[in-house]
Design a protein around this motif. Sequence first.
Motif, short mmCIF file in Angstrom:
data_model
loop_
_atom_site.label_atom_id
_atom_site.label_comp_id
_atom_site.label_asym_id
_atom_site.label_seq_id
_atom_site.Cartn_x
_atom_site.Cartn_y
_atom_site.Cartn_z
N TYR A 12 -4.88 0.88 -3.95
CA TYR A 12 -3.66 1.51 -3.47
C TYR A 12 -2.53 0.50 -3.41
CZ TYR A 12 -6.98 5.10 -2.19
OH TYR A 12 -7.97 6.05 -2.24
N GLY A 13 -1.30 0.94 -3.79
CA GLY A 13 -0.14 0.08 -3.82
C GLY A 13 0.82 0.36 -2.69
N GLY A 14 1.37 -0.75 -2.09
CA GLY A 14 2.36 -0.62 -1.02
C GLY A 14 3.56 -1.50 -1.29
N ILE A 15 4.43 -1.61 -0.30
CA ILE A 15 5.66 -2.38 -0.43
C ILE A 15 5.95 -3.03 0.92
CG2 ILE A 15 7.26 -0.51 0.18
CD1 ILE A 15 9.02 -1.51 -2.20
N ASP A 16 6.56 -4.27 0.89
CA ASP A 16 6.80 -4.96 2.15
C ASP A 16 8.24 -4.81 2.61
OD1 ASP A 16 8.34 -6.71 0.65
OD2 ASP A 16 6.91 -8.38 0.79
N ALA A 17 8.59 -5.47 3.71
CA ALA A 17 9.91 -5.33 4.30
C ALA A 17 11.00 -5.91 3.42
CB ALA A 17 9.93 -6.01 5.68
N SER A 18 10.62 -6.80 2.49
CA SER A 18 11.60 -7.38 1.57
C SER A 18 11.65 -6.65 0.25
CB SER A 18 11.26 -8.87 1.35
OG SER A 18 11.28 -9.59 2.57
N ASN A 19 11.02 -5.50 0.22
CA ASN A 19 10.99 -4.65 -0.98
C ASN A 19 10.18 -5.28 -2.11
OD1 ASN A 19 12.58 -2.85 0.42
ND2 ASN A 19 14.51 -3.60 -0.48
N ASN A 20 9.22 -6.12 -1.76
CA ASN A 20 8.28 -6.64 -2.74
C ASN A 20 6.99 -5.84 -2.66
OD1 ASN A 20 9.95 -8.83 -3.64
ND2 ASN A 20 9.49 -9.85 -1.68
N GLY A 21 6.43 -5.53 -3.80
CA GLY A 21 5.24 -4.71 -3.81
C GLY A 21 3.97 -5.52 -3.82
N GLY A 22 2.86 -4.88 -3.42
CA GLY A 22 1.55 -5.50 -3.44
C GLY A 22 0.48 -4.48 -3.09
N ILE A 23 -0.76 -4.92 -3.04
CA ILE A 23 -1.86 -4.03 -2.69
C ILE A 23 -1.72 -3.61 -1.23
CG2 ILE A 23 -4.37 -3.85 -2.41
CD1 ILE A 23 -4.68 -5.70 -4.80
N TRP A 24 -1.81 -2.29 -0.99
CA TRP A 24 -1.61 -1.74 0.36
C TRP A 24 -2.66 -2.32 1.31
CZ3 TRP A 24 -3.66 0.72 4.47
CH2 TRP A 24 -2.81 1.44 5.34
N ASP A 25 -2.16 -2.87 2.46
CA ASP A 25 -3.09 -3.37 3.47
C ASP A 25 -2.72 -2.86 4.86
OD1 ASP A 25 -0.83 -4.84 4.13
OD2 ASP A 25 -1.67 -6.77 3.50
N GLY A 26 -1.61 -2.11 4.97
CA GLY A 26 -1.21 -1.54 6.24
C GLY A 26 -0.50 -2.51 7.16
N THR A 27 -0.43 -3.78 6.75
CA THR A 27 0.24 -4.79 7.59
C THR A 27 1.44 -5.37 6.85
OG1 THR A 27 -1.87 -5.34 8.64
CG2 THR A 27 -0.07 -6.91 8.92
N THR A 28 1.14 -6.16 5.80
CA THR A 28 2.24 -6.72 5.00
C THR A 28 2.79 -5.68 4.05
OG1 THR A 28 1.23 -8.90 5.15
CG2 THR A 28 2.88 -8.57 3.42
N TYR A 29 1.88 -5.04 3.37
CA TYR A 29 2.28 -4.03 2.38
C TYR A 29 1.90 -2.65 2.91
CZ TYR A 29 2.75 -8.12 -0.58
OH TYR A 29 3.11 -9.34 -1.08
N GLY A 30 2.92 -1.86 3.15
CA GLY A 30 2.71 -0.52 3.70
C GLY A 30 3.24 0.56 2.78
N SER A 31 3.39 1.73 3.35
CA SER A 31 3.82 2.90 2.57
C SER A 31 5.33 3.02 2.57
CB SER A 31 3.21 4.18 3.16
OG SER A 31 1.81 4.09 3.20
N GLY A 32 5.86 3.67 1.55
CA GLY A 32 7.27 4.04 1.53
C GLY A 32 7.51 5.20 2.48
N GLU A 33 8.77 5.32 2.93
CA GLU A 33 9.12 6.38 3.89
C GLU A 33 10.11 7.34 3.25
OE1 GLU A 33 10.31 4.88 7.67
OE2 GLU A 33 8.74 3.36 7.74
N LEU A 34 9.82 8.64 3.43
CA LEU A 34 10.65 9.69 2.84
C LEU A 34 11.14 10.62 3.94
CD1 LEU A 34 11.76 11.52 0.53
CD2 LEU A 34 9.48 12.58 0.45
N THR A 35 12.44 10.93 3.91
CA THR A 35 13.02 11.92 4.81
C THR A 35 13.51 13.09 3.98
OG1 THR A 35 13.71 10.22 6.39
CG2 THR A 35 14.78 12.38 6.53
N VAL A 36 13.01 14.28 4.32
CA VAL A 36 13.46 15.51 3.65
C VAL A 36 14.34 16.27 4.63
CG1 VAL A 36 12.78 17.64 2.50
CG2 VAL A 36 11.36 15.59 2.27
N THR A 37 15.59 16.43 4.28
CA THR A 37 16.54 17.11 5.16
C THR A 37 16.58 18.60 4.83
OG1 THR A 37 18.36 16.68 3.64
CG2 THR A 37 17.95 15.05 5.37
N PRO A 38 16.95 19.43 5.82
CA PRO A 38 17.05 20.87 5.53
C PRO A 38 18.00 21.12 4.37
CG PRO A 38 17.15 20.47 7.88
CD PRO A 38 17.24 19.13 7.23
N PRO A 39 17.70 22.07 3.52
CA PRO A 39 18.54 22.30 2.34
C PRO A 39 19.87 22.94 2.73
CG PRO A 39 16.90 24.00 2.49
CD PRO A 39 16.58 23.02 3.57
N PRO A 40 20.92 22.66 2.00
CA PRO A 40 22.17 23.37 2.24
C PRO A 40 22.04 24.81 1.76
CG PRO A 40 22.35 22.01 0.28
CD PRO A 40 21.03 21.69 0.89
#
Length: 847
Positions: A590-618
């Motif tokens: 599994y692949g994740g990304i860190d706070a500096s926007n560098n990617g690596g193997i997901w470990d839940g600490t350094t490399y985590g998941s991306g975050e998505l916000t879905v807003t109500p549609p107009p």
Amino acid sequence: MKKITLLFSMLLIFALKGQAQFPAPYCAVNFTNNVEPITLVQFAGINNTTIATIGAANSPALENFTAIVGNVGQGITYPISVKGNTDGNFTTYVRAFIDWNQDGDFADASESYDLGTIVNSTGVDAITLTSSIAVPPTASVGNTRMRIIKRFNTNPDSCNTINTGWGQAEDYTLAVAAGTCTPPTVTFAAVSNCPAANFNVTVNVGTMGSAATYQVTDNQQSPTQTISAAGTLTFGPYASGTPIVITVTDPNASLCNVTSATLNNVCLPGCASNPSPANGSTTVPAGPVTLTWDVPTTGGTPASYNVYAGNAAGALTLVGNYTTNSTGNNLVINNYSATIFWQVIAVNAAGSATGCAEWSFTTIAPPGYCLNTPAGLFPAATFTPATCDGVTENEIVANAYAGEYSNVNLTSGQTYIFKSGTTDFVTIANAAGDAPLAYGPSPLTWVSNVTGVVRFISHTNDQCGTANVNRVRSIICGTVTTDAPDYVNLQWPPNATIPEGGTFDVFGQVYEPGVTEPAGQGAGITAWVGISTTDSNPNTWTTWIPMTFNANATNPGNNDEYTATIGDDLDAGSYFYATRFRLNTGPYVYGGIDASNNGGIWDGTTYGSGELTVTPPPAPANDDCSGATVLTVDAAFCNGTNTNGTNLGATDSGVAEADCFNYGLNDVWFTFTAPDDAATVDISTDFLGGTLWDTEIALYSGTCGTLTELDCDQDGGTTTLENGFSWNSVILDTPVTAGETYFIRVSGYSEDNFGNFCLEVSKNQLSVDQHSLAGIKVSPNPVRDVLNISGEANVQSATVRNLLGQQLLVKDVTSDKNINMSTLPSGTYLVELSSETGKRTVKVIKE
């Protein structure tokens, strides 16, 4: 000539009057709910037995027995006996009407008699209503009409003027003569000699009548007895169950004869014996069990047997009533090592046998596997696993039952993992289902020694328990390798915000020496992007979207880059996303990304998941009538790929719900002007390519704020959409006026039905055959019991399925255009209507 014609007409009138139809001049009687027949009337020489079968098809609401004549005298009282079928444990009221003054009705005083009630009778059992009718001294001499009416729950009037309810009426003729004699007062009684299977009848004369002596006879040719003073005579003995009628004859005047009702006596039956399975048996196989017993050798003859059973002695419940000494094979015991207690109680007209023993038997111990499949085969098609990588679950069916099996194609030497539910017990059997090949708790791993079809059988436990509760039945095929990429990541973006219905692109990279270093896509690499509502380890996520190789990646180095577009099916809210890569059939990485926007193997600490916000549609621009989107007639834009509308984010436009709409609160609006050469148009959303698979559409004239509904449709489409159904809508051949502006309203069937679609208006060019099923309507919808089918098309059959596609009802509706859905539980069903020219599926809500 006119005089002759007039005379002929008068003769015809008189002839017609002379041939008046029964029951004239008396009123008719109807029972609109059902006919529950009178089965016996005994009165003044009338002794009429009729069938006990329920229903107007077997006997009419009013029976014409006026050819049967009873003889009565003025001032004399006569006994009357009536029997009838109450169709269960119900109370029916019996009333007699006699036209004593012969004026053609039963409305005069003293012309009706409340005889009493009949309760819980089959009409052929021993239950008999007895009463008496006193002939008025002023009754007119001659023939007159007697009517007997039996009605559920209340006494009727002579015409049953409400014309509803359950019951029956019978008309007879009474011959009334001058009262020249006095009958004796007589009581009759059947006297049981049980346990001997016979009985006697006593005739007790309380007071003598006008005759000095009376001859007393029975209907069995017993010797005649004479009585000349008050006293008691005895007839018999008669065999148990023999119907006896006693007549006390006045030698001078038959009007004063006294006849008993039918007298009978039946002894209670004895107890059954010699049970099978034998009492205490422990060798009874699980599955269908036939219970048998010997007919009782004591007491009266049984009419039937009540069979009781249960899991504890003394706590038995009724299994059924049987007319022979066997239950047949309709009893099924699926559990092993189960002890069953049972009892047989013989029943006849006298009642139920008493003091009968309880028996028991025990089914065999479980063999460790389960071959019984009371729920049968599902699905019908044989399943072949499509992916054999040791990881992918090949789903056979998502709505399997325990106690059911699926046919599966296997290859000898291949490893399989069989999964059913979460705690099910799995048995793999040969194709015939009579020999186990492997068995154990789910998931069951087995290296097949068979090439061909096997049965994949599910049960709730090793006791072969069954349950009609949905569970997933699936197979993992093959074995997992140890191959894994050295490096993976979530390349971009670290976060995203999109409106509901919107999308964004996700990128991920993978590196494996010798695989991703050469130009082009590395062999054996597969990639996905996963989405979850929780910020958890991606190896627990269930939603994964395949990614494709990105040949246009900028400076990926030795890595390969993959991409996917996601988000269009997400509701408003917060989500997390990560990548997943696999080399050959090895484990997922599994692949994740860190706070500096560098990617690596997901470990839940350094490399985590991306975050998505879905807003109500107009809200769409055409959310209200005033913003209606302009359509061009015959634009031919909808080609199975294009879309030109969406109700995503739509709100209630405030216009009253259209006639055929189920919802209408997420509607959008379109408008068109009728061309000069258009007399009628077709309006359709019945196209592939969209994500709104269940539309309802309405056509209006006028202007926004003063709209008039002209036409409406829901589910009239015939195109099979991606969900497997044709739930989109079509308005066909609707009249328009050239140059006039019209409005079209499109909504989803419910608040959960939204997405994009394609709407088209075209001048009508369809043949009758092409839209022969479009005019078919079903009503009411929602429905409680009977669903009616209407329209000009010749619908021949109707099939009812649940939303899982399981067939529940099938009916030929060629002549009877309705379906009885009263036995189905509340919910949504699919009704498929078929004719010679096509099929149409309609969604129906059962209340």
